[in-house]
Motif scaffolding. Structure first.
Motif, PDB file in Angstrom:
ATOM      1  N   ASN A   1      -6.429 -13.878 -43.196  1.00  0.00           N
ATOM      2  CA  ASN A   1      -5.797 -12.685 -43.781  1.00  0.00           C
ATOM      3  C   ASN A   1      -4.392 -12.473 -43.229  1.00  0.00           C
ATOM      4  OD1 ASN A   1      -7.980 -12.128 -45.444  1.00  0.00           O
ATOM      5  ND2 ASN A   1      -8.966 -10.826 -43.916  1.00  0.00           N
ATOM      6  N   ASN A   2      -4.184 -12.723 -41.931  1.00  0.00           N
ATOM      7  CA  ASN A   2      -2.851 -12.592 -41.334  1.00  0.00           C
ATOM      8  C   ASN A   2      -1.883 -13.608 -41.939  1.00  0.00           C
ATOM      9  OD1 ASN A   2      -3.703 -10.503 -39.698  1.00  0.00           O
ATOM     10  ND2 ASN A   2      -3.811 -11.730 -37.843  1.00  0.00           N
ATOM     11  N   ILE A   3      -2.359 -14.824 -42.175  1.00  0.00           N
ATOM     12  CA  ILE A   3      -1.534 -15.866 -42.783  1.00  0.00           C
ATOM     13  C   ILE A   3      -1.132 -15.455 -44.202  1.00  0.00           C
ATOM     14  CG2 ILE A   3      -1.589 -18.219 -43.716  1.00  0.00           C
ATOM     15  CD1 ILE A   3      -3.401 -18.916 -41.259  1.00  0.00           C
ATOM     16  N   LYS A   4      -2.101 -15.021 -44.983  1.00  0.00           N
ATOM     17  CA  LYS A   4      -1.818 -14.597 -46.363  1.00  0.00           C
ATOM     18  C   LYS A   4      -0.832 -13.434 -46.379  1.00  0.00           C
ATOM     19  CE  LYS A   4      -6.272 -15.961 -48.345  1.00  0.00           C
ATOM     20  NZ  LYS A   4      -7.544 -15.461 -48.881  1.00  0.00           N
ATOM     21  N   ARG A   5      -1.037 -12.454 -45.505  1.00  0.00           N
ATOM     22  CA  ARG A   5      -0.165 -11.287 -45.458  1.00  0.00           C
ATOM     23  C   ARG A   5       1.258 -11.683 -45.080  1.00  0.00           C
ATOM     24  NH1 ARG A   5      -1.787  -8.824 -41.238  1.00  0.00           N
ATOM     25  NH2 ARG A   5      -3.603  -7.837 -42.125  1.00  0.00           N
ATOM     26  N   PHE A   6       1.390 -12.559 -44.080  1.00  0.00           N
ATOM     27  CA  PHE A   6       2.726 -13.005 -43.687  1.00  0.00           C
ATOM     28  C   PHE A   6       3.440 -13.653 -44.879  1.00  0.00           C
ATOM     29  CE2 PHE A   6       5.915 -15.931 -42.240  1.00  0.00           C
ATOM     30  CZ  PHE A   6       6.573 -15.219 -41.247  1.00  0.00           C
ATOM     31  N   GLY A   7       2.734 -14.530 -45.592  1.00  0.00           N
ATOM     32  CA  GLY A   7       3.325 -15.175 -46.761  1.00  0.00           C
ATOM     33  C   GLY A   7       3.745 -14.183 -47.821  1.00  0.00           C
ATOM     34  N   ASP A   8       2.917 -13.184 -48.073  1.00  0.00           N
ATOM     35  CA  ASP A   8       3.238 -12.156 -49.068  1.00  0.00           C
ATOM     36  C   ASP A   8       4.466 -11.340 -48.650  1.00  0.00           C
ATOM     37  OD1 ASP A   8       1.077 -12.988 -50.586  1.00  0.00           O
ATOM     38  OD2 ASP A   8      -0.235 -11.343 -49.936  1.00  0.00           O
ATOM     39  N   ILE A   9       4.524 -10.971 -47.370  1.00  0.00           N
ATOM     40  CA  ILE A   9       5.658 -10.181 -46.867  1.00  0.00           C
ATOM     41  C   ILE A   9       6.939 -11.002 -46.958  1.00  0.00           C
ATOM     42  CG2 ILE A   9       6.666  -9.112 -44.803  1.00  0.00           C
ATOM     43  CD1 ILE A   9       3.755  -8.314 -44.025  1.00  0.00           C
ATOM     44  N   GLU A  10       6.865 -12.266 -46.562  1.00  0.00           N
ATOM     45  CA  GLU A  10       8.057 -13.100 -46.626  1.00  0.00           C
ATOM     46  C   GLU A  10       8.527 -13.274 -48.067  1.00  0.00           C
ATOM     47  OE1 GLU A  10       9.860 -17.381 -45.334  1.00  0.00           O
ATOM     48  OE2 GLU A  10       7.746 -17.262 -45.855  1.00  0.00           O
ATOM     49  N   GLU A  11       7.595 -13.502 -48.958  1.00  0.00           N
ATOM     50  CA  GLU A  11       7.963 -13.678 -50.364  1.00  0.00           C
ATOM     51  C   GLU A  11       8.643 -12.417 -50.902  1.00  0.00           C
ATOM     52  OE1 GLU A  11       5.927 -15.957 -54.024  1.00  0.00           O
ATOM     53  OE2 GLU A  11       4.668 -14.440 -53.068  1.00  0.00           O
ATOM     54  N   LYS A  12       8.134 -11.266 -50.523  1.00  0.00           N
ATOM     55  CA  LYS A  12       8.700  -9.998 -50.976  1.00  0.00           C
ATOM     56  C   LYS A  12      10.087  -9.758 -50.375  1.00  0.00           C
ATOM     57  CE  LYS A  12       7.662  -5.061 -50.846  1.00  0.00           C
ATOM     58  NZ  LYS A  12       6.734  -4.049 -50.315  1.00  0.00           N
ATOM     59  N   LYS A  13      10.244 -10.031 -49.077  1.00  0.00           N
ATOM     60  CA  LYS A  13      11.511  -9.739 -48.398  1.00  0.00           C
ATOM     61  C   LYS A  13      12.580 -10.799 -48.646  1.00  0.00           C
ATOM     62  CE  LYS A  13       9.932  -6.847 -44.682  1.00  0.00           C
ATOM     63  NZ  LYS A  13      10.655  -6.124 -43.687  1.00  0.00           N
ATOM     64  N   ARG A  14      12.173 -12.057 -48.702  1.00  0.00           N
ATOM     65  CA  ARG A  14      13.144 -13.155 -48.812  1.00  0.00           C
ATOM     66  C   ARG A  14      13.149 -13.816 -50.185  1.00  0.00           C
ATOM     67  NH1 ARG A  14      11.983 -16.472 -43.216  1.00  0.00           N
ATOM     68  NH2 ARG A  14      12.930 -15.004 -41.783  1.00  0.00           N
ATOM     69  N   ASN A  15      12.262 -13.398 -51.045  1.00  0.00           N
ATOM     70  CA  ASN A  15      12.098 -14.003 -52.365  1.00  0.00           C
ATOM     71  C   ASN A  15      11.799 -15.503 -52.261  1.00  0.00           C
ATOM     72  OD1 ASN A  15      11.905 -13.760 -55.144  1.00  0.00           O
ATOM     73  ND2 ASN A  15      14.038 -14.352 -55.465  1.00  0.00           N
TER      74      ASN A  15
END
Length: 167
Positions: free
Chosen positions: A139-153
């Motif tokens: 879940n931490n891995i998935k969340r990190f990926g989602d946050i990065e995608e949102k912030k950095r596109n």
């Protein structure tokens, strides 16, 4: 006397912490000869001193001696690397990569986080990581990926690592 390296290195490895939050079967910490050291953490002013002497293109927050995310100043350390035009990376077990930490690391300019997973199922993970929570890490891995995608596109600052074992 202040000294400076004649040629800056391509990469420098530092440990931000000498302690870990897990007890894994393949780690030197689980060996009978291991003695727990006094807790130590890399401080931002020490990293600044390192940068006054060398300017690596890549700064790696080890994960060899301790878990990098155990250092409460890890985002400041990443920011120091970014401010000195270094790409920063770290290897972590992922347990402490919660939402706040993920946001801080991305905002500080982390270039790459390698999460050492060691298993594909909860059962195997518990054998290797001594009863720790596999789903928490996933879940931490998935969340990190989602946050990065949102912030950095984009979604490219995250890699998985594993040590091949009989388990």
């Amino acid at each position: 006397r202040k000294r400076k390296a004649l040629n800056d290195p391509i990469s420098v490895i530092v440990d931000s912490s000498n302690i870990c939050n897990l007890n894994c079967i393949m780690c030197h910490r689980s060996m009978s000869f291991y003695k727990e050291p006094e807790k130590k953490f890399l401080k931002p002013d020490i990293l600044e001193r390192i940068y006054s002497q060398v300017k690596p293109m890549l700064l790696s927050f080890g994960g060899l001696i301790g878990e990098p995310l155990m250092n409460r100043d890890i985002s400041k350390l990443v920011r120091t690397a970014s401010n000195n035009d270094s790409k920063s990376l770290m290897t972590t077990n992922g347990h402490l990569l919660d939402e706040a930490t993920a946001n801080e690391l991305i905002d500080s300019g982390i270039h790459l986080i390698k999460v050492s997973v060691e298993a594909a199922t909860q059962e195997t993970y518990q054998k290797i990581r001594q009863n720790e929570n596999f789903n928490r890490v996933i879940n931490n891995i998935k969340r990190f990926g989602d946050i990065e995608e949102k912030k950095r596109n984009q979604r490219n600052a995250l890699r998985l690592e594993y040590v091949i074992q009989k388990e």
